[in-house]
Design an enzyme around this catalytic site. Sequence first.
Site, PDB file in Angstrom:
ATOM      1  N   SER A   1      49.789  57.987  31.158  1.00  0.00           N
ATOM      2  CA  SER A   1      51.103  58.151  30.722  1.00  0.00           C
ATOM      3  C   SER A   1      51.480  56.896  30.011  1.00  0.00           C
ATOM      4  CB  SER A   1      52.148  58.463  31.974  1.00  0.00           C
ATOM      5  OG  SER A   1      51.940  57.359  32.811  1.00  0.00           O
TER       6      SER A   1
ATOM      7  N   HIS B   1      57.491  58.982  24.403  1.00  0.00           N
ATOM      8  CA  HIS B   1      56.829  59.064  25.813  1.00  0.00           C
ATOM      9  C   HIS B   1      55.847  60.054  25.635  1.00  0.00           C
ATOM     10  CE1 HIS B   1      56.588  62.243  28.830  1.00  0.00           C
ATOM     11  NE2 HIS B   1      56.168  61.336  29.715  1.00  0.00           N
TER      12      HIS B   1
ATOM     13  N   ASN C   1      52.127  61.846  27.761  1.00  0.00           N
ATOM     14  CA  ASN C   1      51.205  61.803  29.231  1.00  0.00           C
ATOM     15  C   ASN C   1      50.328  63.043  28.976  1.00  0.00           C
ATOM     16  OD1 ASN C   1      52.063  64.007  31.452  1.00  0.00           O
ATOM     17  ND2 ASN C   1      53.931  63.454  30.389  1.00  0.00           N
TER      18      ASN C   1
ATOM     19  N   ARG D   1      47.234  64.909  31.259  1.00  0.00           N
ATOM     20  CA  ARG D   1      46.415  64.935  32.876  1.00  0.00           C
ATOM     21  C   ARG D   1      45.387  66.253  32.778  1.00  0.00           C
ATOM     22  NH1 ARG D   1      51.689  66.162  32.465  1.00  0.00           N
ATOM     23  NH2 ARG D   1      52.334  68.268  33.119  1.00  0.00           N
TER      24      ARG D   1
END
Length: 432
Positions: free
Chosen positions: A219, A233, A235, A237
């Site tokens: 992130s 921003h 992120n 995963r």
Amino acid sequence: MMAALWFQRLLRRNRRLPRPRIARAFRSPLLSAGAAGVGGGATLLLFGPSGGVMGAAQAREEQKWSGSGPDYLGGEWANNMLQAALAEASKGNIDSTKEDMIRLTTTMQARIIQKFDDLEAEAYKNLPFWYRIWYRMRASKPLRTRVDVDDRREKGKMGFTAAIQGGRVIEKAGVGVTMLAKKLNARMAKQMAHNHPDLQKAIEKGEINNLNMWVNGISCIVHPVNPKAPTVHFNYRHFQITRDDGSVVAWWFGGGQDLTPIYLYDEDAKNVHVKLKKACDKHNPSYYPKFKKWADEYFYHKARREARGIGGIFFDDLDDNSKQDMFKFVKDCADSFEPSYFPILEMRSKESYSAKEKEWQALRHGRYVEFNLVYDRGTKFGFQVPGVNIEAVLMSLPLTVGFMYKHVPEIGSQEERLLKTLTGKPRDWVNL
């Protein structure tokens, strides 16, 4: 006395430095609250470091950060650390997608750390003549990113949290990599099972005590000093739920990227969305419109009825194709970040700005904080993980934040234009 006043006037000619009206709010050597009059009887509350960004730069440069593990030695070292921990936790059942994800997150983190350091080094080298002597007496070298290594592999957790704050270009930024390998508790299993039928079946068969969770993700958040440069921003995963024998019960990918401008430049918004669309279209033409819509809905401040920014893409529980195909999609999205954002940051950080524009930035930062603490899923998930590094969870919060009661931008201003965009219907940024 006269010499000091003359020197202060020289400093203020650089419009990229904090003006007195904001700087007065930054008296405490630690994060503290101050008030600056804004006119009309209103008050703007600002929270920030002493001496503006320059004072913070020196304070952070001298600060020693200590993690629970060894010193960070770069992307290859971080990759080897996590790969070794993965092999230890997997007990011989190595999954190539896990290995690929670790390699992606650690190498990407290392590149971004280097970019943060390069930006600050360049800004330090190009300090204005009238500021150079004073600043270099306080900070003998450029600000650099600090990395906190969290090595708790005996408890199923390893991570690297890199943060930089109080710089010339970057107010606050961080990029973190985390890997979890531990038993899946019943509460989290039930939450995850809603979108994963095979996991639900395993729970119904009474296998809950036989399930393990593995997660690896990256992130990143960047809050620039210059209000003309947007916050960003992202992120990405990867989750896997396995039995004790190593067999996979469920797996998926999640992530996304979004842009939050303080002042809106249509060409910047288009540039980011075009690159995200290109990454999506390589794998499925339906991904970009689907994930853009998801981002527009997710990054929305319901109480204020306004978007956090101009969106991007957002997805979760993605398991449409094979693990390797989905990994390649995530990698292409992640690889689009650096060429889409850093040229914007470098260009906008060279523009001049006023005290009024810094005040507007603080107010928009306030909206960002509201969203992250109330609505953001990642923040909520972080609070639920036992033994979490709370500093890493809250790394997304900016240093300077403003809250004003019923603030209304001037009619016809750039501030009003941004607010109209955020409170209106989502725009098609690709086809402007």
